[in-house]
Design an enzyme around this catalytic site. Structure first.
Site, PDB file in Angstrom:
ATOM      1  N   LYS A  35       6.608  -2.030   1.838  1.00 31.35           N
ATOM      2  CA  LYS A  35       5.440  -1.427   2.490  1.00 31.35           C
ATOM      3  C   LYS A  35       4.226  -2.342   2.306  1.00 31.35           C
ATOM      4  O   LYS A  35       3.339  -2.098   1.489  1.00 31.35           O
ATOM      5  CB  LYS A  35       5.160  -0.032   1.933  1.00 31.35           C
ATOM      6  CG  LYS A  35       4.240   0.805   2.826  1.00 31.35           C
ATOM      7  CD  LYS A  35       4.192   2.238   2.353  1.00 31.35           C
ATOM      8  CE  LYS A  35       3.226   3.074   3.170  1.00 31.35           C
ATOM      9  NZ  LYS A  35       3.689   3.311   4.556  1.00 31.35           N
ATOM     10  N   ARG A  43      -8.411 -20.689  -1.619  1.00 25.57           N
ATOM     11  CA  ARG A  43      -7.285 -20.360  -0.761  1.00 25.57           C
ATOM     12  C   ARG A  43      -6.154 -21.366  -0.952  1.00 25.57           C
ATOM     13  O   ARG A  43      -6.385 -22.569  -0.947  1.00 25.57           O
ATOM     14  CB  ARG A  43      -7.740 -20.363   0.704  1.00 25.57           C
ATOM     15  CG  ARG A  43      -6.659 -19.994   1.714  1.00 25.57           C
ATOM     16  CD  ARG A  43      -7.207 -20.039   3.135  1.00 25.57           C
ATOM     17  NE  ARG A  43      -6.201 -19.635   4.115  1.00 25.57           N
ATOM     18  CZ  ARG A  43      -5.326 -20.451   4.679  1.00 25.57           C
ATOM     19  NH1 ARG A  43      -5.331 -21.748   4.345  1.00 25.57           N
ATOM     20  NH2 ARG A  43      -4.442 -20.009   5.552  1.00 25.57           N
ATOM     21  N   TYR A  52       0.832  -1.203   0.000  1.00 26.64           N
ATOM     22  CA  TYR A  52       0.000   0.000   0.000  1.00 26.64           C
ATOM     23  C   TYR A  52       0.864   1.249   0.000  1.00 26.64           C
ATOM     24  O   TYR A  52       2.065   1.203   0.262  1.00 26.64           O
ATOM     25  CB  TYR A  52      -0.942   0.001   1.206  1.00 26.64           C
ATOM     26  CG  TYR A  52      -0.304   0.378   2.525  1.00 26.64           C
ATOM     27  CD1 TYR A  52      -0.485   1.649   3.079  1.00 26.64           C
ATOM     28  CD2 TYR A  52       0.485  -0.530   3.231  1.00 26.64           C
ATOM     29  CE1 TYR A  52       0.094   1.999   4.295  1.00 26.64           C
ATOM     30  CE2 TYR A  52       1.058  -0.199   4.443  1.00 26.64           C
ATOM     31  CZ  TYR A  52       0.868   1.070   4.968  1.00 26.64           C
ATOM     32  OH  TYR A  52       1.445   1.407   6.167  1.00 26.64           O
ATOM     33  N   GLU A  62      12.064   2.255  14.293  1.00 31.34           N
ATOM     34  CA  GLU A  62      11.185   3.313  13.809  1.00 31.34           C
ATOM     35  C   GLU A  62       9.940   3.336  14.677  1.00 31.34           C
ATOM     36  O   GLU A  62       9.806   2.557  15.625  1.00 31.34           O
ATOM     37  CB  GLU A  62      10.813   3.067  12.344  1.00 31.34           C
ATOM     38  CG  GLU A  62      10.188   1.719  12.076  1.00 31.34           C
ATOM     39  CD  GLU A  62      10.107   1.382  10.593  1.00 31.34           C
ATOM     40  OE1 GLU A  62      10.199   2.297   9.765  1.00 31.34           O
ATOM     41  OE2 GLU A  62       9.941   0.186  10.267  1.00 31.34           O
ATOM     42  N   ARG A  80       8.234   3.966  -4.913  1.00 33.55           N
ATOM     43  CA  ARG A  80       8.296   2.980  -3.823  1.00 33.55           C
ATOM     44  C   ARG A  80       7.280   1.863  -4.027  1.00 33.55           C
ATOM     45  O   ARG A  80       7.556   0.697  -3.721  1.00 33.55           O
ATOM     46  CB  ARG A  80       8.086   3.652  -2.465  1.00 33.55           C
ATOM     47  CG  ARG A  80       8.274   2.689  -1.296  1.00 33.55           C
ATOM     48  CD  ARG A  80       8.258   3.379   0.049  1.00 33.55           C
ATOM     49  NE  ARG A  80       6.971   4.018   0.303  1.00 33.55           N
ATOM     50  CZ  ARG A  80       6.719   4.758   1.387  1.00 33.55           C
ATOM     51  NH1 ARG A  80       7.665   4.953   2.294  1.00 33.55           N
ATOM     52  NH2 ARG A  80       5.529   5.310   1.558  1.00 33.55           N
TER      53      ARG A  80
END
Length: 284
Positions: free
Chosen positions: A148, A101, A33, A180, A52
């Site tokens: 990310k 799945r 995301y 972070e 990114r």
């Protein structure tokens, strides 16, 4: 008026937006995301977020189903359709929804990635400066924090630990050093030096981080990219964090220790001013 969102090529009222229960983002957190800020109706650092995004997809061997130009068009249309002057655009791409799945990745020729975007209206985003109190918590996330991904359960738990302790957020600590924040990059200021952890797979390569450090160096501020401890943070003159949704925000307390006089410091204040001023010049 219902918010208009984007799902796989369609613009829909949010109540009509649907994703398959077999989507791998839902079942495996198999997705990435980006969040892009909107100021004065324009996108901040869009190019950085697009670059990114491409990197995150490549690292997960996931095809990119939408070009940068088309992505920009979708962002702009959602901002316009939803009347966003100050706010955020959230983008998520998952590996898609195969027929059932399975841990094995689906064939990309048969299963297209899922693309979702929506806006969040945040009036006063640029003016909001909330001094933040943080606690430290152990960093037990997976080892590829530079990607990310939508695997955000532990950062959410970290924020809840902070709230339970009467704080606002948590700084994550690994092997004695701050990595972070739960959703941001962390910094301290000592003797005029801006200190922040160097880029690696240990932390997210923040788009706002890159811009802020570039502006700091251009303003002749000294930047030191190295790890720091909680004890160093408690003894710092200032501390702050950066993110796309908060820009540059002061940290005034670390594990109960007040920094300075408990107010935003001059270095952080100046960096926020520079970042907003320069980013608005390049906004699209």
């Amino acid at each position: 008026m219902s918010r208009i969102v984007y799902v796989n090529g369609e613009y829909l009222p949010e109540a009509d937006a649907k994703i398959s229960i077999f989507d791998r983002g839902f079942l495996f957190a198999d997705g990435v995301y980006e969040v892009t800020s909107v100021l004065d109706g324009k996108l901040i650092d869009f190019d950085g977020h697009a670059v990114r995004l491409e990197r995150s997809l490549n690292e997960l061997d996931m095809p990119n189903p939408i070009s940068k130009d088309d992505l920009l068009e979708v962002h702009r249309k959602l901002v316009a359709d939803n009347g966003i002057v100050e706010g955020l655009v959230y983008l998520q791409i998952t590996r898609g929804a195969p027929a059932d799945r399975d841990f094995v990745f689906p064939n990309p020729d048969e299963t297209r990635p899922t693309v979702v975007l929506f806006t969040q209206n945040k009036p006063g985003l640029a003016e909001t400066v909330n001094p933040v109190k943080v606690i430290s918590v152990e960093d037990i996330r997976w080892g590829r924090r530079d990607i990310k991904t939508v695997q955000l359960l532990y950062p959410s738990m970290g924020k809840m630990m902070a709230k339970a302790a009467g704080a606002d957020d948590a700084w994550l600590v690994e092997d004695g050093y701050v990595t972070e924040g739960t959703s941001n990059n962390a910094y301290i200021v000592k003797d005029g030096k801006i200190i922040t952890r160097a880029l690696s797979t240990d932390i997210l390569h923040g788009i706002t981080r890159a811009a802020v450090l570039r502006f700091a160096r251009e303003a002749q501020m000294e930047v030191v990219e190295r790890s720091f401890t909680i004890a160093e943070a408690q003894a710092a003159d200032e501390a702050f964090f950066t993110s796309a949704s908060a820009f540059v925000m002061p940290v005034v307390e670390v594990d109960g220790a007040q920094l300075g006089d408990g107010n935003p410091g001059p270095v952080m204040t100046r960096l926020r001013e520079i970042y907003l001023e320069e980013s608005l010049k390049k906004a699209v």
